[in-house]
Design a protein around this motif. Structure first.
Motif, mmCIF file in Angstrom:
data_model
loop_
_atom_site.group_PDB
_atom_site.id
_atom_site.type_symbol
_atom_site.label_atom_id
_atom_site.label_comp_id
_atom_site.label_asym_id
_atom_site.label_seq_id
_atom_site.Cartn_x
_atom_site.Cartn_y
_atom_site.Cartn_z
ATOM 1 N N ASP A 188 0.802 -1.227 0.000
ATOM 2 C CA ASP A 188 0.000 0.000 0.000
ATOM 3 C C ASP A 188 0.834 1.276 0.000
ATOM 4 N N ARG A 189 2.156 1.176 0.096
ATOM 5 C CA ARG A 189 3.014 2.356 0.116
ATOM 6 C C ARG A 189 4.157 2.319 -0.903
ATOM 7 N N LEU A 190 4.483 1.152 -1.421
ATOM 8 C CA LEU A 190 5.646 0.987 -2.309
ATOM 9 C C LEU A 190 5.241 0.493 -3.690
ATOM 10 N N TRP A 191 5.958 0.967 -4.724
ATOM 11 C CA TRP A 191 5.716 0.464 -6.067
ATOM 12 C C TRP A 191 6.960 0.618 -6.926
ATOM 13 N N LEU A 192 7.034 -0.237 -7.948
ATOM 14 C CA LEU A 192 8.082 -0.189 -8.958
ATOM 15 C C LEU A 192 7.532 0.512 -10.192
ATOM 16 N N THR A 193 8.398 1.205 -10.919
ATOM 17 C CA THR A 193 8.018 1.734 -12.225
ATOM 18 C C THR A 193 9.112 1.340 -13.213
ATOM 19 N N THR A 194 8.692 0.784 -14.347
ATOM 20 C CA THR A 194 9.616 0.456 -15.435
ATOM 21 C C THR A 194 9.427 1.501 -16.517
ATOM 22 N N TRP A 195 10.531 2.128 -16.921
ATOM 23 C CA TRP A 195 10.508 3.222 -17.888
ATOM 24 C C TRP A 195 11.153 2.774 -19.196
ATOM 25 N N PRO A 196 10.400 2.699 -20.305
ATOM 26 C CA PRO A 196 11.020 2.362 -21.591
ATOM 27 C C PRO A 196 11.938 3.503 -22.051
ATOM 28 N N PRO A 197 12.874 3.225 -22.925
ATOM 29 C CA PRO A 197 13.741 4.279 -23.456
ATOM 30 C C PRO A 197 12.906 5.396 -24.080
#
Length: 141
Positions: free
Chosen positions: A60-69
């Motif tokens: 409920d407080r943490l998340w990952l983000t994947t960023w494409p080029p």
């Protein structure tokens, strides 16, 4: 009179309601730093999509983000760290736009939302935390 140490973690014996406080920024930063050092707990959850950044809630407080080029967006977390790849913080000022590279595994505390972009040729992965958790859809920006 000394407190009864055996009562630690138990309900208040006097029947008072206990208030749960949100974590401090320092506690969020500590959680981000600790989790960043344990990729076995999150690496399998990373999702790669060339069309848009992907946000994956961890709790409920943490998340990952994947960023494409070539992609970027606004990060709404109060605390973040770059786990892999390249990201730059985009700073808008009266004198113009500046991109400041972010360094991997450095926990950063933000005063509010910040804008980032992936200037590199490969995907980037970042970890974020806030009191309210991810407030945007799990896919895209």
């Amino acid at each position: 009179m000394f407190p009864d140490l055996t009562m630690r973690g138990q309900d208040d014996p006097h029947g008072r309601a206990l208030t749960v406080r949100p974590p401090t920024v320092g506690q969020l930063a500590s959680r981000v730093g600790d989790l960043a050092r344990r990729p076995a707990e999150w690496w399998r959850l990373v999702v790669f999509d060339a069309a848009a950044p992907v946000r994956v809630p961890l709790d409920d407080r943490l998340w990952l983000t994947t960023w494409p080029p070539g992609h970027g967006g606004t990060v709404h977390g109060r605390v973040s760290t770059l786990l892999a790849g390249e990201l730059a913080e985009v700073i808008l000022a009266d004198c113009g736009v500046t991109e400041r590279p972010l360094r991997a595994n450095r926990v950063r505390v933000h005063g509010g939302p910040c804008t980032v972009t992936n200037p590199g040729p490969a995907y980037a992965v970042s970890l974020h935390a806030d009191w309210s958790g991810p407030d945007e859809p799990s896919h895209g920006h």
